[in-house]
Design an enzyme around this catalytic site. Sequence first.
Site, PDB file in Angstrom:
ATOM      1  N   HIS A   1       2.839  10.120  -0.472  1.00  0.00           N
ATOM      2  CA  HIS A   1       2.130   9.106  -0.516  1.00  0.00           C
ATOM      3  C   HIS A   1       1.010   9.204   0.681  1.00  0.00           C
ATOM      4  CE1 HIS A   1       5.174   7.897   2.621  1.00  0.00           C
ATOM      5  NE2 HIS A   1       4.219   7.246   3.125  1.00  0.00           N
TER       6      HIS A   1
HETATM    7  C1  UD1 Z   1       2.829   2.303   4.218  1.00  0.00           C
HETATM    8  C2  UD1 Z   1       2.709   2.779   5.800  1.00  0.00           C
HETATM    9  C3  UD1 Z   1       3.420   4.352   5.851  1.00  0.00           C
HETATM   10  C4  UD1 Z   1       4.876   4.496   4.946  1.00  0.00           C
HETATM   11  C5  UD1 Z   1       4.674   3.728   3.637  1.00  0.00           C
HETATM   12  C6  UD1 Z   1       6.041   3.621   2.869  1.00  0.00           C
HETATM   13  C7  UD1 Z   1       1.018   2.079   7.242  1.00  0.00           C
HETATM   14  C8  UD1 Z   1      -0.247   2.413   7.759  1.00  0.00           C
HETATM   15  N1  UD1 Z   1       1.420   3.027   6.405  1.00  0.00           N
HETATM   16  O1  UD1 Z   1       1.740   3.192   3.710  1.00  0.00           O
HETATM   17  O2  UD1 Z   1       3.573   4.689   7.151  1.00  0.00           O
HETATM   18  O3  UD1 Z   1       5.254   5.561   5.259  1.00  0.00           O
HETATM   19  O4  UD1 Z   1       4.083   2.467   3.554  1.00  0.00           O
HETATM   20  O5  UD1 Z   1       5.618   3.319   1.645  1.00  0.00           O
HETATM   21  O6  UD1 Z   1       1.522   0.726   7.280  1.00  0.00           O
HETATM   22  N2  UD1 Z   1       0.564  -0.837  -3.002  1.00  0.00           N
HETATM   23  C9  UD1 Z   1       0.767  -1.309  -4.110  1.00  0.00           C
HETATM   24  N3  UD1 Z   1       2.123  -2.427  -3.924  1.00  0.00           N
HETATM   25  C10 UD1 Z   1       2.680  -2.267  -2.929  1.00  0.00           C
HETATM   26  C11 UD1 Z   1       2.320  -1.746  -1.759  1.00  0.00           C
HETATM   27  C12 UD1 Z   1       1.446  -1.066  -1.658  1.00  0.00           C
HETATM   28  O7  UD1 Z   1       0.477  -1.353  -5.202  1.00  0.00           O
HETATM   29  O8  UD1 Z   1       3.791  -2.994  -2.774  1.00  0.00           O
HETATM   30  C13 UD1 Z   1      -0.531  -0.069  -3.036  1.00  0.00           C
HETATM   31  C14 UD1 Z   1      -1.980  -0.606  -2.904  1.00  0.00           C
HETATM   32  O9  UD1 Z   1      -2.678  -0.010  -3.670  1.00  0.00           O
HETATM   33  C15 UD1 Z   1      -2.147  -0.248  -1.588  1.00  0.00           C
HETATM   34  C16 UD1 Z   1      -1.478   1.268  -1.282  1.00  0.00           C
HETATM   35  O10 UD1 Z   1      -0.361   0.978  -2.111  1.00  0.00           O
HETATM   36  O11 UD1 Z   1      -3.586  -0.496  -1.217  1.00  0.00           O
HETATM   37  C17 UD1 Z   1      -1.438   1.525   0.250  1.00  0.00           C
HETATM   38  O12 UD1 Z   1      -0.249   0.563   0.710  1.00  0.00           O
HETATM   39  P1  UD1 Z   1      -0.159   0.323   2.362  1.00  0.00           P
HETATM   40  O13 UD1 Z   1       0.751  -0.608   2.579  1.00  0.00           O
HETATM   41  O14 UD1 Z   1      -1.699  -0.127   3.081  1.00  0.00           O
HETATM   42  O15 UD1 Z   1      -0.156   1.676   2.766  1.00  0.00           O
HETATM   43  P2  UD1 Z   1       1.021   2.728   2.185  1.00  0.00           P
HETATM   44  O16 UD1 Z   1       0.289   3.833   1.645  1.00  0.00           O
HETATM   45  O17 UD1 Z   1       2.184   2.015   1.432  1.00  0.00           O
END
Ligand code: UD1
Length: 385
Positions: free
Chosen positions: A220
């Site tokens: 991811h």
């Molecule tokens: C976050 C953490 C990362 C961790 C990861 C585990 C930061 C900077 N990064 O990254 O360190 O390893 O979580 O999962 O905090 N999304 C969904 N549903 C959700 C959550 C996310 O659809 O429940 C999608 C959305 O499109 C979002 C993208 O995932 O824009 C990224 O989510 P985000 O929380 O910003 O960062 P992660 O890549 O999940």
Amino acid sequence: MRNNEMKKKIVIVAGARPNFMKIGPLMHEFIRHKNIFNTILIHTGQHYDFEMSEKFLKDLNIPKPDYFLNVGSASHATQTAKIMVAFEKVILNVMPDLVVVVGDVNSTLACAIVASKLNIKIAHVEAGLRSFDRTMPEEINRIVTDSLSDYLFVSEESGLMNLKAEGVNSKKVYFVGNIMIDTLLSKMNIIAKCNILNSLSMRDKTNKLKLKTYAVLTLHRPANVDSNESLTKIYNILKTISQKTKIVYPIHPRTKKMIKKHNFLKKFELLNNLIMVKPLGYIDFIKLAKDSRFVLTDSGGIQEETTFLKVPCLTMRDNTERPVTIKKGTNYLVGRNKSRVVRHVDYILNNSNKRSQIPKLWDGKTAERIVRIIINSCNTEERRK
Ligand code: UD1
């Protein structure tokens, strides 16, 4: 029992999937000392899908959060700012004695900044880890959070060295071991009974999963999944590996969004031995990893969990903030170079596992140590008053 006014108010923060296995044991340990502490859980809502959040709270018997901030996804600045604004409102109302943040996600950073501006003490669990790669958002979150924290709870010895090199006062630093292993050990019996291999095999009859004959994949990180170029590299690697072994791939919502955007979904689906599934809950995932031949990942925590489970782990990154998993554990840093990754896969498939050790203090007692340190420090403060 002290009356409510006399108890210490502890706020514990969680926001994203990797936080839940770190706050679970802490919540339980603080609640066990309910004569001393009033424990309040705040969920920022950084992760919000059922599979990324609620399923974990259920699997880990974490009580329903007292506050849910519902911030959701956004750019880094917007997400961090939204968490700060929402967290400040709650915290001004609660006025805790201590805010506990874990790991390195945006929720960790945002809540640490808010607490520090309000002169509220901060405990950081999993302090001191450094990848020395400032292009990773998590590295910035780790550095800033550590610099603001009053208690720095360290999971492996590299953390002690890193904090010393940064000039952090050693009186604030405590080597307490790895909190995630508390969770893993407490769930071992349930994990042993979990039937995920069978249920995945039932769903896809052509792809029966047998013990130690398949790999597990998680990906991811922006560096791996955000561009066409990196996805092409990943696809080519998976194409070759999937000719050698079945690969089960619980796909992160972020990755799914990216592979759709760059038109890779069909290509991934056409790889015969690549079994893509929804993100799994904690128990299902650990069981799947425990029974696999090896794990291929770019996650942080999975490097540690595989070391504890003695399952070989190939980390598709150029660096790791968890070097003990390489020095003592089962982890190999393989980057994204296809021949390097495939060479390691061949080695694992044709040899017995490298000898590994469980790192120091990864023993299931980390939460106990942390809460004991906080109790002692509260007692010292009270004596001084
Ligand atoms: C976050 C953490 C990362 C961790 C990861 C585990 C930061 C900077 N990064 O990254 O360190 O390893 O979580 O999962 O905090 N999304 C969904 N549903 C959700 C959550 C996310 O659809 O429940 C999608 C959305 O499109 C979002 C993208 O995932 O824009 C990224 O989510 P985000 O929380 O910003 O960062 P992660 O890549 O999940």
